[in-house]
Design an enzyme around this catalytic site. Structure first.
Site, PDB file in Angstrom:
ATOM      1  N   GLY A  14       1.190  -1.537   0.543  1.00 54.58           N
ATOM      2  CA  GLY A  14       0.047   0.428   0.044  1.00 54.58           C
ATOM      3  C   GLY A  14       1.162   1.667  -0.253  1.00 54.58           C
ATOM      4  O   GLY A  14       0.425   2.632   0.289  1.00 54.58           O
ATOM      5  N   LYS A  67      -8.688 -16.232  -9.124  1.00 59.59           N
ATOM      6  CA  LYS A  67      -9.770 -15.352  -9.559  1.00 59.59           C
ATOM      7  C   LYS A  67     -10.010 -14.368  -8.873  1.00 59.59           C
ATOM      8  O   LYS A  67      -9.897 -14.360  -7.568  1.00 59.59           O
ATOM      9  CB  LYS A  67     -10.578 -16.936 -10.240  1.00 59.59           C
ATOM     10  CG  LYS A  67     -10.941 -17.255 -11.149  1.00 59.59           C
ATOM     11  CD  LYS A  67     -12.429 -18.319 -11.445  1.00 59.59           C
ATOM     12  CE  LYS A  67     -13.741 -18.144 -11.588  1.00 59.59           C
ATOM     13  NZ  LYS A  67     -14.576 -18.889 -10.882  1.00 59.59           N
ATOM     14  N   HIS A 113       1.465   0.778 -12.745  1.00 59.43           N
ATOM     15  CA  HIS A 113       2.731  -0.228 -13.416  1.00 59.43           C
ATOM     16  C   HIS A 113       3.749   0.150 -13.270  1.00 59.43           C
ATOM     17  O   HIS A 113       3.832   1.412 -13.929  1.00 59.43           O
ATOM     18  CB  HIS A 113       1.742  -0.460 -14.762  1.00 59.43           C
ATOM     19  CG  HIS A 113       2.337  -2.126 -14.761  1.00 59.43           C
ATOM     20  ND1 HIS A 113       1.847  -3.079 -14.544  1.00 59.43           N
ATOM     21  CD2 HIS A 113       3.529  -2.157 -16.051  1.00 59.43           C
ATOM     22  CE1 HIS A 113       2.826  -4.010 -14.651  1.00 59.43           C
ATOM     23  NE2 HIS A 113       3.631  -3.329 -15.933  1.00 59.43           N
TER      24      HIS A 113
HETATM   25  C1  GRF Z   1       3.439  -1.300  -7.285  1.00 58.58           C
HETATM   26  O1  GRF Z   1       4.660  -1.488  -8.109  1.00 58.58           O
HETATM   27  C2  GRF Z   1       2.985  -1.275  -8.736  1.00 58.58           C
HETATM   28  O2  GRF Z   1       3.165  -0.278  -9.280  1.00 58.58           O
HETATM   29  C3  GRF Z   1       2.585  -2.620  -8.945  1.00 58.58           C
HETATM   30  O3  GRF Z   1       2.280  -3.238  -7.370  1.00 58.58           O
HETATM   31  C4  GRF Z   1       2.652  -2.677  -6.921  1.00 58.58           C
HETATM   32  C5  GRF Z   1       2.438  -1.726  -5.807  1.00 58.58           C
HETATM   33  O4  GRF Z   1       3.084  -1.580  -4.611  1.00 58.58           O
HETATM   34  N1  GRF Z   1       1.019  -2.504  -9.564  1.00 58.58           N
HETATM   35  P1  GRF Z   1       2.337  -0.715  -3.348  1.00 58.58           P
HETATM   36  O5  GRF Z   1       1.198  -1.647  -2.310  1.00 58.58           O
HETATM   37  O6  GRF Z   1       1.715   0.370  -3.743  1.00 58.58           O
HETATM   38  O7  GRF Z   1       3.553  -0.468  -2.091  1.00 58.58           O
END
Ligand code: GRF
Length: 195
Positions: A14, A67, A113
């Site tokens: 998070g 899922k 991402h």
């Molecule tokens: C991040 O690297 C995001 O890009 C990917 O999952 C990770 C989540 O990290 N989708 P966090 O839980 O926000 O620390």
């Protein structure tokens, strides 16, 4: 204008949720987080929500580990609607979103991402980048569609890859930038949302 009401879905630490909270607290993002939901009962994102006094709940995925059952997606849509969420931010959420959630929040679900999409979609994109030997990667905020990391791009930032990088060092450098571009991408799309 009232602050934008944001719902967050996450499965892990998070830190991106925290970055949104910090941007809101600093006054740079005119928003409020109205609900945090996680498919992982022990996820740190839920602790962070609790600590921040933000309503949170666990998504019942019926015992499925990967899922995202349609009934679970409908219950998320219902909870987000009931909370008055205007935008759903995926912050490390590890299940693929389909209808009915997409239909309930058309062009109102975004994701962060850890790569410059369309390069390296899918899991652990920083590992994919390091293994591919590229000299540059980064992160992307994009709208969510039914594909895996395929929706229209809102904002991207590049991050260098160094020869002595490890998976962890590269991921940390990308995350620093994620925490900057997620609030900034939301700020960018606020005027496009009919409210
Ligand atoms: C991040 O690297 C995001 O890009 C990917 O999952 C990770 C989540 O990290 N989708 P966090 O839980 O926000 O620390």
């Amino acid at each position: 204008m009232q602050p934008l009401r944001i719902g967050v879905l996450g499965s892990g630490s998070g830190s991106n949720f925290q970055a949104l909270l910090d941007a809101i607290a600093s006054g740079s993002l005119p928003a409020e987080i109205v609900l945090v939901m996680s498919d992982v009962p022990e996820a740190r994102i839920l602790e962070r929500a609790h600590f921040a006094g933000i309503p949170s709940s666990v998504i019942d995925c019926g015992g499925h580990t990967k899922k995202f059952p349609l009934a679970s997606q409908q219950s998320v849509a219902d909870a987000m609607m009931a909370a008055g969420a205007e935008l759903i931010c995926l912050a490390g959420f590890m299940r693929l979103i389909k209808t009915p959630l997409l239909h309930a929040f058309p062009k109102r679900i975004i994701n962060i991402h850890p790569s410059i999409l369309p390069a390296f979609p899918g899991l652990e994109a920083w590992k994919q980048a390091l293994d591919a030997g590229v000299t540059e990667t980064g992160c992307t905020v994009h709208y969510v569609d039914a594909g895996m990391d395929t929706g229209p791009i809102i904002q991207q930032v590049k991050v260098p890859v160094y020869t002595n990088d490890t998976y962890a060092s590269l991921h940390a450098r990308i995350q620093e930038q994620e925490h900057v571009i997620y609030p900034s991408a939301i700020l960018k799309i606020i005027p496009t949302l009919t409210r």
